[in-house]
Structure formats: C-alpha cells, structure tokens
Design a protein around this motif. Structure first.
Motif, PDB file in Angstrom:
ATOM      1  N   GLU A 164       6.708  -3.096   0.724  1.00  0.00           N
ATOM      2  CA  GLU A 164       6.179  -3.705   2.062  1.00  0.00           C
ATOM      3  C   GLU A 164       5.605  -2.578   2.892  1.00  0.00           C
ATOM      4  OE1 GLU A 164       9.108  -4.743   0.757  1.00  0.00           O
ATOM      5  OE2 GLU A 164       8.269  -6.849   0.179  1.00  0.00           O
ATOM      6  N   LEU A 165       6.171  -1.411   2.987  1.00  0.00           N
ATOM      7  CA  LEU A 165       5.797  -0.438   3.881  1.00  0.00           C
ATOM      8  C   LEU A 165       4.388   0.260   3.153  1.00  0.00           C
ATOM      9  CD1 LEU A 165       6.073   1.258   6.489  1.00  0.00           C
ATOM     10  CD2 LEU A 165       7.391   2.946   4.978  1.00  0.00           C
ATOM     11  N   SER A 166       4.419   0.383   1.882  1.00  0.00           N
ATOM     12  CA  SER A 166       3.273   0.676   1.230  1.00  0.00           C
ATOM     13  C   SER A 166       1.922  -0.107   1.244  1.00  0.00           C
ATOM     14  CB  SER A 166       3.555   0.999  -0.380  1.00  0.00           C
ATOM     15  OG  SER A 166       4.564   2.165  -0.431  1.00  0.00           O
ATOM     16  N   LEU A 167       2.335  -1.371   1.122  1.00  0.00           N
ATOM     17  CA  LEU A 167       1.255  -2.343   1.460  1.00  0.00           C
ATOM     18  C   LEU A 167       0.680  -2.544   2.690  1.00  0.00           C
ATOM     19  CD1 LEU A 167      -0.052  -4.959   0.499  1.00  0.00           C
ATOM     20  CD2 LEU A 167       1.933  -6.453   1.601  1.00  0.00           C
ATOM     21  N   MET A 168       1.488  -2.345   3.779  1.00  0.00           N
ATOM     22  CA  MET A 168       0.822  -2.232   5.161  1.00  0.00           C
ATOM     23  C   MET A 168      -0.080  -0.971   5.518  1.00  0.00           C
ATOM     24  SD  MET A 168       1.481  -5.194   6.204  1.00  0.00           S
ATOM     25  CE  MET A 168       0.413  -4.755   7.470  1.00  0.00           C
ATOM     26  N   ILE A 169       0.491   0.131   4.864  1.00  0.00           N
ATOM     27  CA  ILE A 169      -0.222   1.360   4.977  1.00  0.00           C
ATOM     28  C   ILE A 169      -1.408   1.217   4.113  1.00  0.00           C
ATOM     29  CG2 ILE A 169      -0.123   3.751   4.287  1.00  0.00           C
ATOM     30  CD1 ILE A 169       2.910   3.920   4.871  1.00  0.00           C
ATOM     31  N   GLU A 182       5.141   9.932  10.286  1.00  0.00           N
ATOM     32  CA  GLU A 182       3.615  10.068  10.458  1.00  0.00           C
ATOM     33  C   GLU A 182       3.482   8.431  10.295  1.00  0.00           C
ATOM     34  OE1 GLU A 182       2.005  12.381   7.295  1.00  0.00           O
ATOM     35  OE2 GLU A 182       2.640  14.396   7.994  1.00  0.00           O
ATOM     36  N   VAL A 183       4.293   7.658  10.065  1.00  0.00           N
ATOM     37  CA  VAL A 183       4.324   6.084   9.854  1.00  0.00           C
ATOM     38  C   VAL A 183       3.940   5.580  11.173  1.00  0.00           C
ATOM     39  CG1 VAL A 183       4.875   3.749   9.069  1.00  0.00           C
ATOM     40  CG2 VAL A 183       5.418   5.951   7.844  1.00  0.00           C
ATOM     41  N   ARG A 184       2.946   4.881  11.517  1.00  0.00           N
ATOM     42  CA  ARG A 184       2.393   4.441  12.934  1.00  0.00           C
ATOM     43  C   ARG A 184       3.294   3.222  13.259  1.00  0.00           C
ATOM     44  NH1 ARG A 184      -2.221   2.208  14.013  1.00  0.00           N
ATOM     45  NH2 ARG A 184      -2.939   1.793  12.056  1.00  0.00           N
ATOM     46  N   THR A 185       3.810   2.890  14.525  1.00  0.00           N
ATOM     47  CA  THR A 185       4.506   1.827  14.774  1.00  0.00           C
ATOM     48  C   THR A 185       3.782   0.556  14.446  1.00  0.00           C
ATOM     49  OG1 THR A 185       5.631   3.197  16.395  1.00  0.00           O
ATOM     50  CG2 THR A 185       6.099   0.793  16.535  1.00  0.00           C
ATOM     51  N   PRO A 190       5.006  -4.962  11.190  1.00  0.00           N
ATOM     52  CA  PRO A 190       4.785  -6.002  10.035  1.00  0.00           C
ATOM     53  C   PRO A 190       5.304  -5.567   8.873  1.00  0.00           C
ATOM     54  CG  PRO A 190       2.718  -4.715  10.624  1.00  0.00           C
ATOM     55  CD  PRO A 190       3.780  -4.249  11.609  1.00  0.00           C
ATOM     56  N   ALA A 191       5.437  -4.449   8.365  1.00  0.00           N
ATOM     57  CA  ALA A 191       6.259  -4.146   7.163  1.00  0.00           C
ATOM     58  C   ALA A 191       7.859  -4.378   7.288  1.00  0.00           C
ATOM     59  CB  ALA A 191       6.076  -2.815   6.876  1.00  0.00           C
ATOM     60  N   PHE A 192       8.314  -4.328   8.318  1.00  0.00           N
ATOM     61  CA  PHE A 192       9.688  -4.708   8.658  1.00  0.00           C
ATOM     62  C   PHE A 192       9.768  -6.203   8.554  1.00  0.00           C
ATOM     63  CE2 PHE A 192      12.678  -5.948  12.076  1.00  0.00           C
ATOM     64  CZ  PHE A 192      13.802  -5.642  11.702  1.00  0.00           C
ATOM     65  N   ILE A 193       9.083  -6.836   9.319  1.00  0.00           N
ATOM     66  CA  ILE A 193       9.080  -8.163   9.302  1.00  0.00           C
ATOM     67  C   ILE A 193       8.980  -8.738   7.833  1.00  0.00           C
ATOM     68  CG2 ILE A 193       8.179 -10.392  10.176  1.00  0.00           C
ATOM     69  CD1 ILE A 193       6.982  -8.724  12.696  1.00  0.00           C
ATOM     70  N   LEU A 194       7.994  -8.568   7.411  1.00  0.00           N
ATOM     71  CA  LEU A 194       8.076  -8.871   5.746  1.00  0.00           C
ATOM     72  C   LEU A 194       9.223  -8.548   4.984  1.00  0.00           C
ATOM     73  CD1 LEU A 194       4.191  -7.829   4.771  1.00  0.00           C
ATOM     74  CD2 LEU A 194       5.116 -10.224   5.276  1.00  0.00           C
ATOM     75  N   SER A 195       9.906  -7.066   5.216  1.00  0.00           N
ATOM     76  CA  SER A 195      10.924  -6.919   4.579  1.00  0.00           C
ATOM     77  C   SER A 195      12.158  -7.833   4.994  1.00  0.00           C
ATOM     78  CB  SER A 195      11.300  -5.492   4.606  1.00  0.00           C
ATOM     79  OG  SER A 195      10.480  -4.665   4.292  1.00  0.00           O
ATOM     80  N   GLU A 196      12.469  -8.392   6.201  1.00  0.00           N
ATOM     81  CA  GLU A 196      13.343  -9.161   6.685  1.00  0.00           C
ATOM     82  C   GLU A 196      13.287 -10.686   6.043  1.00  0.00           C
ATOM     83  OE1 GLU A 196      15.854  -8.333   9.369  1.00  0.00           O
ATOM     84  OE2 GLU A 196      15.479  -6.789   7.828  1.00  0.00           O
TER      85      GLU A 196
END
Length: 263
Positions: A164-169, A182-185, A190-196
């Motif tokens: 999910e993090l790679s998808l949002m990046i 270096e990952v922007r907040t 949204p990556a965190f929400i998708l993972s949850e």
C-alpha cells in the motif's frame, strides 16, 4: 307552539350573553402579573477594513484554524486504530446474523474506547515530549508540532504494508524514498488507512468462516428432512449466538484486535 319553541332559544341566548359579560368583568386578582423585562446583551458583528497586511494574515490564520478544528476528529480517527476495530466489530455482528444487536452506538463507542486504549503509549509519548515542554514554554509551537508528528508517523509506519505504501508513493509521483524519514506524511496517511482496511477485512473473513459452516450444516439438515420452505437462518441464528457466547467470543475478538497492532 311557535312561542314555546322560542322560549328555550331565548334562554340559551341569555346564558351566552351573561357568560361573555362575566369574562369581560373578571376580577383584578385573576389577571396575570407582568413579568419584569430582562436586559439582553447586544451582539455586534462587523467587518472592518484591514489597516495592513498583518490584519489580513491574522484573519487567514483564524480561518485556517477553524478549518483544521472542523476536520480534526476525522484526522484523529483515521490515523489511529479506530478504523480496523470498527470494521472488525461490524463483521462480527454481520457474521452472527443479528442486525441491531449490539446497536451501532454501542459498537462505535466500544471501538472508540478500544482505540484510546491501544493508542495510549503513542499519546503518552506525545504528552511527555511535546505537550509538556510546550506548556512550560521550553519549545516553540513549530517544534511541538514536529514532536507530535514523530510518534504518529512511527505508529503508522509500523502498521502500514509495503504494498500500500508503494502504491501511494507511485500515485503521488514522488521519487522512491531511501528511508522512512523521506516518506511524506500526506502519502503515509492514505497508505495507512488502506492497510487498516485490508487487515480488518482479513480478520473479518476468519471470523465469518465458523458461522458459514453452521449455516451450511443447518441448511443440509433441513434439506435432508424435506423442510426446504423453512429459512435456514431462522434455525441457525440461535445456534450461532449460543456458539459465540459459549466460546467467549467478545473476549476473543477484542484480544485479537488489541494484539494485532504493533505498538
């Protein structure tokens, strides 16, 4: 005969006129006393002309602050464990087959307090390292905000899946980061929400399996008995509730939820 008919009519008119005159000459003690007038404060809302750039900047800051406060509850809920807990509890109710037991208010309140319970270490870190120094005027507001974001980012990074993090990046167009800093907040949230949501659905599937087995067994028994017109859900619902109660289901679900977070 006509004269006899007029007599009751005259009596009725006399009674009505007497009652009306009686209401007109009511005694003074029956009058409602006048209440004293209460002084009301005056509220004036005026828009004046700005005398300089500082007034305009202050107005924009107030508008921005009101906007942030209006979306603050959503931000706090979506960056905590509330999302996963609420979805899993909803799966539990749907798997059992009851529609309004427990009601939505109870499920939402339970999810909220479980989120507060699981986020206590993170919020304790924010309180000690950001809020207390800021209240003691040891650090500035900007530094306090940075210290607040650090524990939240660490928590979200611990729960976010790499896919999910790679998808949002990739969707944001940012270059591939070399490390977590270096990952922007705005990409991480949204990556965190998708993972949850993904984790909650995986837990929901596991919860559904034993209840689906009960439905299949009851449906097979009814078909073998020739009772095809009887809805299987009507028979399987008491058995599912009994199984959930005997297995101490709520404790198992809550324990699994709390231990599923890497805090």
């Amino acid at each position: 005969m006509k004269r006899a008919r007029k007599i009751p009519l005259l009596i009725l008119l006399f009674i009505l006129s007497a009652s009306i005159s009686g209401w007109a000459v009511m005694p003074a003690f029956a009058a409602v006393p006048e209440l004293p007038e209460l002084p009301l404060p005056s509220i004036n809302v005026a828009v004046g002309e700005a005398t300089g750039p500082q007034d305009v900047a202050l107005t924009l800051q107030i508008v921005a602050l009101i906007t942030v406060l209006s979306v603050a509850p959503g931000i706090l809920l979506m960056t905590t464990t509330f999302t996963r807990i609420l979805i899993v509890l909803g799966f539990v109710r749907s798997a059992i087959g009851v529609q309004q037991a427990p009601p939505n208010q109870v499920i939402s309140s339970l999810a909220l307090f479980l989120a507060i319970f699981t986020m206590t270490p993170v919020w304790g870190n924010i309180y000690e390292n950001a809020l207390v120094p800021y209240m003691q005027e040891d650090i500035s507001a900007g530094e306090a905000f940075e210290r607040t974001v650090v524990p939240l980012r660490a928590f979200m990074l611990g729960q976010t899946r790499e896919r999910e993090l790679s998808l949002m990046i990739r969707l944001s167009g940012d270059p591939q980061p070399n490390n977590e800093d270096e990952v922007r907040t705005m990409v991480l949230i949204p990556a965190f929400i998708l993972s949850e949501i993904k984790s909650a659905f995986q837990m929901g599937v596991v919860i559904y399996i034993p209840f689906i087995v009960i439905d299949m067994i009851v449906a097979s028994i009814l078909m073998s008995m020739g009772m095809m017109m009887l809805p299987p859900m009507m028979i399987s619902l008491p058995f599912k509730i009994l199984l959930f109660v005997m297995a101490d289901g709520w404790n198992l679900v809550v324990a699994s939820l709390v231990t599923s977070f890497n805090i």
